[in-house]
Design an enzyme around this catalytic site. Sequence first.
Site, PDB file in Angstrom:
ATOM      1  N   ARG A 129      40.617  18.115  19.526  1.00 52.37           N
ATOM      2  CA  ARG A 129      41.488  19.089  18.823  1.00 52.37           C
ATOM      3  C   ARG A 129      40.835  19.682  17.585  1.00 52.37           C
ATOM      4  NH1 ARG A 129      45.312  14.987  19.990  1.00 52.37           N
ATOM      5  NH2 ARG A 129      46.519  15.511  21.822  1.00 52.37           N
ATOM      6  N   LYS A 151      35.417  33.989  15.277  1.00 53.78           N
ATOM      7  CA  LYS A 151      35.800  34.325  16.647  1.00 53.78           C
ATOM      8  C   LYS A 151      34.918  33.505  17.577  1.00 53.78           C
ATOM      9  CE  LYS A 151      37.684  38.990  16.592  1.00 53.78           C
ATOM     10  NZ  LYS A 151      37.485  40.374  17.073  1.00 53.78           N
ATOM     11  N   GLU A 193      24.893  46.496  15.610  1.00 55.91           N
ATOM     12  CA  GLU A 193      26.079  45.876  14.996  1.00 55.91           C
ATOM     13  C   GLU A 193      26.061  46.054  13.472  1.00 55.91           C
ATOM     14  OE1 GLU A 193      28.671  44.915  16.585  1.00 55.91           O
ATOM     15  OE2 GLU A 193      28.193  43.819  18.416  1.00 55.91           O
ATOM     16  N   LYS A 235      31.381  41.862   6.428  1.00 55.16           N
ATOM     17  CA  LYS A 235      32.094  41.012   7.399  1.00 55.16           C
ATOM     18  C   LYS A 235      33.005  40.039   6.663  1.00 55.16           C
ATOM     19  CE  LYS A 235      32.905  39.343  11.599  1.00 55.16           C
ATOM     20  NZ  LYS A 235      32.237  38.974  12.814  1.00 55.16           N
ATOM     21  N   GLU A 245      42.832  39.305  12.951  1.00 56.50           N
ATOM     22  CA  GLU A 245      42.845  40.648  13.547  1.00 56.50           C
ATOM     23  C   GLU A 245      44.239  41.210  13.771  1.00 56.50           C
ATOM     24  OE1 GLU A 245      39.633  41.371  16.390  1.00 56.50           O
ATOM     25  OE2 GLU A 245      40.985  42.734  17.426  1.00 56.50           O
ATOM     26  N   ARG A 249      40.697  44.068  10.709  1.00 51.69           N
ATOM     27  CA  ARG A 249      39.579  43.484  11.446  1.00 51.69           C
ATOM     28  C   ARG A 249      39.341  44.193  12.781  1.00 51.69           C
ATOM     29  NH1 ARG A 249      37.902  37.094  12.185  1.00 51.69           N
ATOM     30  NH2 ARG A 249      36.037  37.536  13.420  1.00 51.69           N
ATOM     31  N   ASN A 253      35.795  46.362  15.930  1.00 47.48           N
ATOM     32  CA  ASN A 253      35.607  46.534  17.372  1.00 47.48           C
ATOM     33  C   ASN A 253      35.222  47.970  17.734  1.00 47.48           C
ATOM     34  OD1 ASN A 253      36.302  43.832  17.926  1.00 47.48           O
ATOM     35  ND2 ASN A 253      38.474  44.347  17.788  1.00 47.48           N
ATOM     36  N   HIS A 256      33.601  48.806  21.027  1.00 43.88           N
ATOM     37  CA  HIS A 256      33.678  47.627  21.890  1.00 43.88           C
ATOM     38  C   HIS A 256      34.563  47.829  23.116  1.00 43.88           C
ATOM     39  CE1 HIS A 256      31.573  45.768  18.619  1.00 43.88           C
ATOM     40  NE2 HIS A 256      31.560  44.595  19.201  1.00 43.88           N
ATOM     41  N   HIS A 260      32.497  46.953  26.102  1.00 43.29           N
ATOM     42  CA  HIS A 260      32.823  45.836  27.003  1.00 43.29           C
ATOM     43  C   HIS A 260      32.954  46.333  28.437  1.00 43.29           C
ATOM     44  CE1 HIS A 260      34.512  42.806  23.806  1.00 43.29           C
ATOM     45  NE2 HIS A 260      33.214  43.015  23.712  1.00 43.29           N
ATOM     46  N   HIS A 273      24.523  43.214  24.675  1.00 38.65           N
ATOM     47  CA  HIS A 273      25.823  43.509  24.042  1.00 38.65           C
ATOM     48  C   HIS A 273      25.707  44.647  23.015  1.00 38.65           C
ATOM     49  CE1 HIS A 273      29.780  42.806  22.332  1.00 38.65           C
ATOM     50  NE2 HIS A 273      29.221  42.708  21.141  1.00 38.65           N
TER      51      HIS A 273
END
Length: 371
Positions: A129, A151, A193, A235, A245, A249, A253, A256, A260, A273
Amino acid sequence: MSETRSVAQVYHVELGPRSYDIHIEPGCLDDLGQAMGKLFASPTRCMVISNVTIAPLYMQRLRDSLESAGWHVSECILADGERYKTIETLGFIMDALMDAKLSRNEPVIALGGGVVGDMTGFAASCYRRGIPFIQVPTTVLAQVDSSVGGKTAINHPHGKNMIGAFYQPKLVWVDSMVLNTLEPREVKAGIAEAVKYGLIRDAVFFDWMNSNMAAAIDLDADVLSKIIHTSCRHKAEVVMADETEQGLRALLNLGHTFGHAIESMTHYSTYLHGEAVAMGTLMAARLSEQLGFAEPGIESQIRVCYEAAGLPVDVPAFHADAWLDAMGHDKKNVGSRIRYILLRNIGEAFLAENVAPDAIRQLIDSYQSVH
Ligand code: NAD
Ligand code: GLY
Protein backbone atom coordinates in the site's frame (compact mmCIF):
# COMPACT_ATOMS: atom_id res chain seq x y z
CA MET A 1 33.28 14.30 -6.89
CA SER A 2 34.70 16.28 -9.81
CA GLU A 3 36.44 19.57 -9.00
CA THR A 4 34.71 21.26 -11.91
CA ARG A 5 31.31 20.40 -10.54
CA SER A 6 28.72 23.20 -10.63
CA VAL A 7 26.84 24.35 -7.60
CA ALA A 8 23.82 22.29 -6.70
CA GLN A 9 20.40 23.83 -7.05
CA VAL A 10 17.37 22.56 -5.19
CA TYR A 11 13.72 23.20 -6.02
CA HIS A 12 11.24 22.36 -3.31
CA VAL A 13 7.90 20.89 -4.31
CA GLU A 14 5.62 21.88 -1.43
CA LEU A 15 2.75 19.45 -1.14
CA GLY A 16 2.26 19.22 2.62
CA PRO A 17 3.07 15.70 3.78
CA ARG A 18 4.00 14.73 0.20
CA SER A 19 6.59 17.51 -0.23
CA TYR A 20 10.03 16.78 -1.69
CA ASP A 21 13.10 18.31 -3.24
CA ILE A 22 14.39 18.24 -6.80
CA HIS A 23 18.18 18.28 -6.48
CA ILE A 24 20.00 19.28 -9.69
CA GLU A 25 23.77 18.94 -9.85
CA PRO A 26 26.04 17.58 -12.56
CA GLY A 27 27.86 14.53 -11.19
CA CYS A 28 25.55 14.00 -8.20
CA LEU A 29 24.82 10.36 -9.04
CA ASP A 30 27.71 9.41 -6.75
CA ASP A 31 26.21 11.26 -3.79
CA LEU A 32 22.72 9.81 -3.55
CA GLY A 33 23.64 7.38 -0.76
CA GLN A 34 24.86 10.23 1.41
CA ALA A 35 21.81 12.36 0.60
CA MET A 36 19.44 9.57 1.57
CA GLY A 37 20.76 9.90 5.11
CA LYS A 38 18.59 13.03 5.40
CA LEU A 39 15.45 11.15 4.39
CA PHE A 40 15.73 7.92 6.33
CA ALA A 41 16.53 7.45 10.00
CA SER A 42 19.05 4.73 9.23
CA PRO A 43 20.08 2.87 6.09
CA THR A 44 18.47 -0.55 5.72
CA ARG A 45 17.42 -2.23 2.49
CA CYS A 46 16.60 -0.56 -0.79
CA MET A 47 15.97 -1.71 -4.34
CA VAL A 48 17.20 -0.01 -7.50
CA ILE A 49 14.92 -0.58 -10.50
CA SER A 50 16.51 0.03 -13.87
CA ASN A 51 16.68 -1.60 -17.29
CA VAL A 52 19.10 -3.65 -19.38
CA THR A 53 20.46 -0.56 -21.17
CA ILE A 54 20.95 1.80 -18.23
CA ALA A 55 22.07 -0.64 -15.55
CA PRO A 56 25.39 -1.54 -17.25
CA LEU A 57 26.15 2.19 -17.53
CA TYR A 58 25.23 3.53 -14.10
CA MET A 59 24.16 0.80 -11.66
CA GLN A 60 27.60 0.16 -10.22
CA ARG A 61 28.19 3.84 -9.44
CA LEU A 62 24.82 4.14 -7.76
CA ARG A 63 25.34 0.87 -5.89
CA ASP A 64 28.76 2.06 -4.65
CA SER A 65 27.24 5.31 -3.43
CA LEU A 66 24.41 3.52 -1.61
CA GLU A 67 26.55 0.76 -0.14
CA SER A 68 29.17 3.15 1.12
CA ALA A 69 26.36 4.93 2.98
CA GLY A 70 25.38 1.62 4.58
CA TRP A 71 22.46 0.52 2.38
CA HIS A 72 21.89 -3.12 1.46
CA VAL A 73 21.05 -2.88 -2.23
CA SER A 74 19.03 -5.26 -4.39
CA GLU A 75 18.39 -4.75 -8.08
CA CYS A 76 15.48 -5.31 -10.42
CA ILE A 77 16.44 -5.06 -14.07
CA LEU A 78 13.66 -4.66 -16.62
CA ALA A 79 13.56 -5.16 -20.37
CA ASP A 80 14.01 -1.87 -22.24
CA GLY A 81 11.15 -0.15 -24.01
CA GLU A 82 7.71 1.40 -23.87
CA ARG A 83 6.26 -1.94 -24.96
CA TYR A 84 7.31 -3.39 -21.61
CA LYS A 85 5.43 -0.73 -19.64
CA THR A 86 2.84 -3.40 -18.89
CA ILE A 87 1.02 -5.23 -16.16
CA GLU A 88 3.36 -8.18 -16.75
CA THR A 89 6.40 -6.04 -15.97
CA LEU A 90 4.61 -4.66 -12.94
CA GLY A 91 4.16 -8.26 -11.79
CA PHE A 92 7.88 -8.86 -12.34
CA ILE A 93 8.70 -5.85 -10.14
CA MET A 94 6.28 -7.04 -7.45
CA ASP A 95 7.94 -10.48 -7.45
CA ALA A 96 11.34 -8.82 -7.02
CA LEU A 97 10.05 -6.65 -4.15
CA MET A 98 8.55 -9.71 -2.44
CA ASP A 99 11.76 -11.71 -2.93
CA ALA A 100 13.82 -8.85 -1.48
CA LYS A 101 11.33 -8.62 1.42
CA LEU A 102 11.29 -4.84 1.35
CA SER A 103 9.29 -3.50 4.28
CA ARG A 104 6.96 -0.48 4.19
CA ASN A 105 9.65 2.03 5.05
CA GLU A 106 12.33 0.78 2.68
CA PRO A 107 12.69 2.69 -0.60
CA VAL A 108 12.84 1.82 -4.26
CA ILE A 109 14.98 3.94 -6.55
CA ALA A 110 14.08 4.42 -10.22
CA LEU A 111 17.28 4.66 -12.25
CA GLY A 112 16.14 5.39 -15.78
CA GLY A 113 13.97 7.36 -18.14
CA GLY A 114 10.23 7.92 -18.05
CA VAL A 115 9.38 4.27 -18.61
CA VAL A 116 11.39 3.00 -15.63
CA GLY A 117 10.31 6.00 -13.53
CA ASP A 118 6.57 5.63 -14.26
CA MET A 119 6.60 1.89 -13.59
CA THR A 120 8.74 2.11 -10.46
CA GLY A 121 6.54 4.84 -9.04
CA PHE A 122 3.40 2.83 -9.70
CA ALA A 123 4.93 -0.30 -8.16
CA ALA A 124 5.95 1.78 -5.13
CA SER A 125 2.39 3.10 -4.81
CA CYS A 126 0.93 -0.45 -4.69
CA TYR A 127 3.51 -2.60 -2.90
CA ARG A 128 2.43 -2.88 0.75
CA ARG A 129 0.00 0.00 0.00
CA GLY A 130 2.88 2.35 -0.65
CA ILE A 131 6.60 2.50 0.00
CA PRO A 132 8.95 5.46 -0.49
CA PHE A 133 10.47 5.98 -3.92
CA ILE A 134 13.21 8.13 -5.35
CA GLN A 135 13.58 9.27 -8.93
CA VAL A 136 17.02 9.27 -10.54
CA PRO A 137 16.06 10.35 -14.07
CA THR A 138 18.50 9.49 -16.85
CA THR A 139 16.86 10.94 -19.97
CA VAL A 140 16.24 14.55 -20.95
CA LEU A 141 12.53 13.84 -20.93
CA ALA A 142 12.65 12.41 -17.42
CA GLN A 143 14.87 15.24 -16.12
CA VAL A 144 12.63 17.99 -17.50
CA ASP A 145 9.26 16.39 -16.93
CA SER A 146 8.37 12.84 -15.93
CA SER A 147 10.41 12.45 -12.74
CA VAL A 148 8.63 15.42 -11.12
CA GLY A 149 4.97 15.47 -10.18
CA GLY A 150 4.05 11.96 -9.17
CA LYS A 151 2.23 10.71 -12.23
CA THR A 152 2.93 6.98 -12.29
CA ALA A 153 1.45 4.42 -14.64
CA ILE A 154 1.60 1.42 -16.90
CA ASN A 155 -0.04 1.05 -20.31
CA HIS A 156 -3.05 -1.07 -21.25
CA PRO A 157 -3.69 -2.38 -24.78
CA HIS A 158 -6.61 0.11 -24.92
CA GLY A 159 -4.49 3.10 -24.06
CA LYS A 160 -1.31 4.60 -22.73
CA ASN A 161 -0.87 5.20 -18.99
CA MET A 162 -4.40 3.91 -18.39
CA ILE A 163 -3.53 2.18 -15.12
CA GLY A 164 -1.75 4.35 -12.61
CA ALA A 165 -1.74 6.58 -9.57
CA PHE A 166 -0.67 9.99 -8.39
CA TYR A 167 2.16 9.04 -6.09
CA GLN A 168 4.89 11.54 -5.29
CA PRO A 169 8.57 10.60 -4.96
CA LYS A 170 10.46 11.43 -1.77
CA LEU A 171 13.30 12.96 -3.78
CA VAL A 172 14.24 13.67 -7.41
CA TRP A 173 17.99 13.44 -7.97
CA VAL A 174 19.07 14.96 -11.29
CA ASP A 175 22.58 14.42 -12.69
CA SER A 176 22.72 15.89 -16.20
CA MET A 177 26.08 14.21 -16.87
CA VAL A 178 24.37 10.84 -17.35
CA LEU A 179 22.74 12.31 -20.46
CA ASN A 180 26.05 12.07 -22.31
CA THR A 181 25.36 8.40 -23.14
CA LEU A 182 21.87 9.06 -24.44
CA GLU A 183 21.11 8.51 -28.15
CA PRO A 184 20.80 11.88 -29.97
CA ARG A 185 17.26 10.98 -31.05
CA GLU A 186 16.28 10.54 -27.39
CA VAL A 187 17.84 13.91 -26.54
CA LYS A 188 15.73 15.62 -29.19
CA ALA A 189 12.54 13.88 -28.04
CA GLY A 190 13.20 15.16 -24.51
CA ILE A 191 13.78 18.68 -25.79
CA ALA A 192 10.20 18.64 -27.13
CA GLU A 193 8.89 18.32 -23.56
CA ALA A 194 11.04 21.29 -22.48
CA VAL A 195 9.77 23.43 -25.38
CA LYS A 196 6.29 22.67 -24.05
CA TYR A 197 6.84 24.87 -20.96
CA GLY A 198 7.69 27.76 -23.26
CA LEU A 199 4.54 27.17 -25.28
CA ILE A 200 2.14 26.94 -22.36
CA ARG A 201 3.53 29.53 -19.92
CA ASP A 202 6.87 31.13 -20.82
CA ALA A 203 7.22 32.86 -24.21
CA VAL A 204 10.66 34.21 -23.23
CA PHE A 205 11.90 30.65 -22.62
CA PHE A 206 10.46 29.57 -25.99
CA ASP A 207 12.42 32.34 -27.74
CA TRP A 208 15.55 31.43 -25.79
CA MET A 209 15.15 27.75 -26.75
CA ASN A 210 14.87 28.78 -30.40
CA SER A 211 18.09 30.75 -30.17
CA ASN A 212 19.95 27.96 -28.40
CA MET A 213 18.58 24.86 -30.07
CA ALA A 214 21.81 23.71 -31.72
CA ALA A 215 23.66 23.88 -28.41
CA ALA A 216 20.77 22.18 -26.63
CA ILE A 217 20.76 19.09 -28.83
CA ASP A 218 24.54 19.06 -28.59
CA LEU A 219 24.14 18.86 -24.76
CA ASP A 220 26.12 22.03 -24.14
CA ALA A 221 26.45 22.07 -20.34
CA ASP A 222 25.29 25.65 -19.73
CA VAL A 223 22.37 25.48 -22.12
CA LEU A 224 21.32 22.09 -20.77
CA SER A 225 21.53 23.40 -17.23
CA LYS A 226 19.19 26.28 -18.02
CA ILE A 227 16.76 23.93 -19.78
CA ILE A 228 16.62 21.52 -16.83
CA HIS A 229 16.36 24.28 -14.24
CA THR A 230 13.65 26.22 -16.06
CA SER A 231 11.67 23.07 -16.81
CA CYS A 232 11.84 21.75 -13.25
CA ARG A 233 10.84 25.16 -11.88
CA HIS A 234 7.80 25.30 -14.15
CA LYS A 235 6.87 21.70 -13.46
CA ALA A 236 7.17 22.21 -9.71
CA GLU A 237 5.03 25.37 -9.82
CA VAL A 238 2.31 23.67 -11.82
CA VAL A 239 2.27 20.55 -9.63
CA MET A 240 2.18 22.61 -6.44
CA ALA A 241 -0.82 24.54 -7.78
CA ASP A 242 -2.69 21.49 -9.05
CA GLU A 243 -1.27 18.17 -7.92
CA THR A 244 -4.03 15.93 -9.27
CA GLU A 245 -4.83 17.74 -12.51
CA GLN A 246 -8.09 19.44 -11.66
CA GLY A 247 -7.22 22.40 -13.92
CA LEU A 248 -3.86 24.07 -14.50
CA ARG A 249 -1.86 20.83 -14.69
CA ALA A 250 -3.92 19.70 -17.69
CA LEU A 251 -2.06 22.34 -19.71
CA LEU A 252 1.07 20.16 -19.44
CA ASN A 253 -0.77 17.79 -21.74
CA LEU A 254 -0.38 20.17 -24.71
CA GLY A 255 0.08 17.97 -27.76
CA HIS A 256 -0.65 14.81 -25.79
CA THR A 257 -4.21 14.08 -26.93
CA PHE A 258 -3.05 13.94 -30.55
CA GLY A 259 0.37 12.62 -29.55
CA HIS A 260 -1.01 9.65 -27.63
CA ALA A 261 -3.23 8.86 -30.62
CA ILE A 262 -0.17 8.90 -32.89
CA GLU A 263 1.68 6.55 -30.54
CA SER A 264 -1.29 4.21 -30.30
CA MET A 265 -2.07 4.14 -34.06
CA THR A 266 1.57 3.41 -34.82
CA HIS A 267 1.67 0.72 -32.09
CA TYR A 268 4.28 2.54 -30.00
CA SER A 269 6.92 1.40 -32.46
CA THR A 270 7.46 4.28 -34.89
CA TYR A 271 7.80 7.42 -32.79
CA LEU A 272 9.30 8.21 -29.42
CA HIS A 273 6.91 9.82 -26.92
CA GLY A 274 8.47 13.28 -27.28
CA GLU A 275 8.36 13.01 -31.08
CA ALA A 276 4.65 12.14 -31.00
CA VAL A 277 4.04 15.03 -28.60
CA ALA A 278 5.84 17.40 -30.98
CA MET A 279 3.59 16.42 -33.89
CA GLY A 280 0.57 16.51 -31.57
CA THR A 281 1.52 20.03 -30.54
CA LEU A 282 1.66 21.15 -34.16
CA MET A 283 -1.84 19.72 -34.60
CA ALA A 284 -3.07 21.55 -31.49
CA ALA A 285 -1.56 24.77 -32.84
CA ARG A 286 -3.23 24.30 -36.22
CA LEU A 287 -6.55 23.57 -34.49
CA SER A 288 -6.13 26.72 -32.40
CA GLU A 289 -5.70 28.74 -35.59
CA GLN A 290 -8.55 26.94 -37.35
CA LEU A 291 -10.98 27.70 -34.49
CA GLY A 292 -9.89 31.34 -34.36
CA PHE A 293 -8.30 31.17 -30.89
CA ALA A 294 -4.84 31.99 -32.19
CA GLU A 295 -3.57 34.28 -34.92
CA PRO A 296 -2.34 32.48 -38.05
CA GLY A 297 1.38 31.81 -37.84
CA ILE A 298 1.69 30.06 -34.47
CA GLU A 299 1.89 26.61 -36.02
CA SER A 300 4.69 27.65 -38.36
CA GLN A 301 6.62 29.32 -35.52
CA ILE A 302 6.51 26.07 -33.54
CA ARG A 303 7.37 24.03 -36.62
CA VAL A 304 10.53 26.08 -37.16
CA CYS A 305 11.54 25.34 -33.57
CA TYR A 306 10.93 21.59 -33.88
CA GLU A 307 12.72 21.44 -37.23
CA ALA A 308 15.76 23.05 -35.62
CA ALA A 309 15.58 20.37 -32.92
CA GLY A 310 15.48 17.63 -35.56
CA LEU A 311 12.02 16.49 -34.47
CA PRO A 312 9.52 14.96 -36.92
CA VAL A 313 6.98 17.52 -38.12
CA ASP A 314 5.04 15.54 -40.74
CA VAL A 315 1.90 14.24 -39.10
CA PRO A 316 1.24 10.63 -40.17
CA ALA A 317 -1.81 10.05 -42.38
CA PHE A 318 -4.69 8.11 -40.87
CA HIS A 319 -8.42 8.28 -41.49
CA ALA A 320 -10.28 10.75 -39.26
CA ASP A 321 -12.28 7.87 -37.73
CA ALA A 322 -9.04 6.22 -36.64
CA TRP A 323 -7.92 9.45 -35.00
CA LEU A 324 -11.23 9.99 -33.20
CA ASP A 325 -11.29 6.36 -32.10
CA ALA A 326 -7.72 6.54 -30.82
CA MET A 327 -8.43 9.79 -28.98
CA GLY A 328 -11.71 8.48 -27.57
CA HIS A 329 -9.63 6.13 -25.47
CA ASP A 330 -7.55 8.90 -24.02
CA LYS A 331 -7.84 8.75 -20.23
CA LYS A 332 -8.04 12.55 -19.95
CA ASN A 333 -11.52 12.62 -21.46
CA VAL A 334 -14.49 13.45 -19.31
CA GLY A 335 -17.53 11.44 -20.42
CA SER A 336 -17.63 11.29 -24.20
CA ARG A 337 -16.05 14.69 -24.73
CA ILE A 338 -12.46 14.92 -25.85
CA ARG A 339 -10.47 17.65 -24.15
CA TYR A 340 -7.86 19.59 -26.08
CA ILE A 341 -5.19 21.90 -24.85
CA LEU A 342 -5.09 24.78 -27.29
CA LEU A 343 -3.01 27.94 -27.67
CA ARG A 344 -4.03 31.58 -27.69
CA ASN A 345 -0.46 32.61 -28.20
CA ILE A 346 3.07 31.37 -27.60
CA GLY A 347 3.21 31.15 -23.81
CA GLU A 348 -0.58 31.02 -23.34
CA ALA A 349 -2.45 27.72 -23.37
CA PHE A 350 -5.97 26.84 -22.27
CA LEU A 351 -8.24 23.82 -21.91
CA ALA A 352 -10.98 23.52 -24.53
CA GLU A 353 -13.71 21.11 -23.42
CA ASN A 354 -16.19 21.27 -26.27
CA VAL A 355 -14.39 20.97 -29.58
CA ALA A 356 -16.83 19.46 -32.09
CA PRO A 357 -15.75 16.21 -33.77
CA ASP A 358 -16.34 17.98 -37.11
CA ALA A 359 -13.59 20.44 -36.27
CA ILE A 360 -11.26 17.52 -35.68
CA ARG A 361 -12.30 15.96 -38.99
CA GLN A 362 -11.56 19.25 -40.73
CA LEU A 363 -8.16 19.35 -39.03
CA ILE A 364 -7.36 15.77 -40.04
CA ASP A 365 -8.50 16.49 -43.60
CA SER A 366 -6.05 19.37 -43.72
CA TYR A 367 -3.30 16.76 -43.52
CA GLN A 368 -4.91 15.02 -46.55
CA SER A 369 -5.33 11.68 -44.78
CA VAL A 370 -5.65 8.89 -47.23
CA HIS A 371 -6.08 5.57 -45.44
P1 NAD B 1 12.59 5.75 -21.96
O1 NAD B 1 12.42 5.65 -20.50
O2 NAD B 1 12.09 4.63 -22.79
O3 NAD B 1 14.12 6.00 -22.28
C1 NAD B 1 14.50 6.17 -23.62
C2 NAD B 1 15.64 5.22 -24.02
O4 NAD B 1 16.86 5.73 -23.51
C3 NAD B 1 15.51 3.82 -23.48
O5 NAD B 1 15.97 2.91 -24.44
C4 NAD B 1 16.45 3.83 -22.28
O6 NAD B 1 16.92 2.55 -21.95
C5 NAD B 1 17.55 4.72 -22.77
N1 NAD B 1 18.30 5.43 -21.74
C6 NAD B 1 17.79 6.05 -20.66
N2 NAD B 1 18.74 6.73 -20.03
C7 NAD B 1 19.88 6.53 -20.71
C8 NAD B 1 21.21 7.03 -20.58
N3 NAD B 1 21.53 7.89 -19.63
N4 NAD B 1 22.13 6.60 -21.47
C9 NAD B 1 21.79 5.77 -22.47
N5 NAD B 1 20.55 5.31 -22.68
C10 NAD B 1 19.61 5.69 -21.81
O7 NAD B 1 11.89 7.08 -22.52
P2 NAD B 1 11.65 8.52 -21.92
O8 NAD B 1 11.54 9.39 -23.10
O9 NAD B 1 12.60 8.85 -20.86
O10 NAD B 1 10.23 8.39 -21.23
C11 NAD B 1 9.07 8.13 -21.96
C12 NAD B 1 8.01 7.67 -21.00
O11 NAD B 1 7.77 8.69 -20.04
C13 NAD B 1 6.69 7.36 -21.64
O12 NAD B 1 6.23 6.12 -21.16
C14 NAD B 1 5.77 8.47 -21.17
O13 NAD B 1 4.44 8.06 -21.04
C15 NAD B 1 6.37 8.80 -19.84
N6 NAD B 1 6.10 10.17 -19.38
C16 NAD B 1 5.66 10.31 -18.11
C17 NAD B 1 5.43 11.57 -17.61
C18 NAD B 1 5.02 11.73 -16.18
O14 NAD B 1 4.69 12.86 -15.78
N7 NAD B 1 5.05 10.68 -15.39
C19 NAD B 1 5.67 12.70 -18.41
C20 NAD B 1 6.13 12.52 -19.71
C21 NAD B 1 6.33 11.23 -20.19
N1 GLY C 1 3.65 15.33 -18.00
C1 GLY C 1 2.34 15.79 -17.64
C2 GLY C 1 2.13 15.93 -16.20
O1 GLY C 1 2.98 15.62 -15.41
O2 GLY C 1 1.10 16.34 -15.79
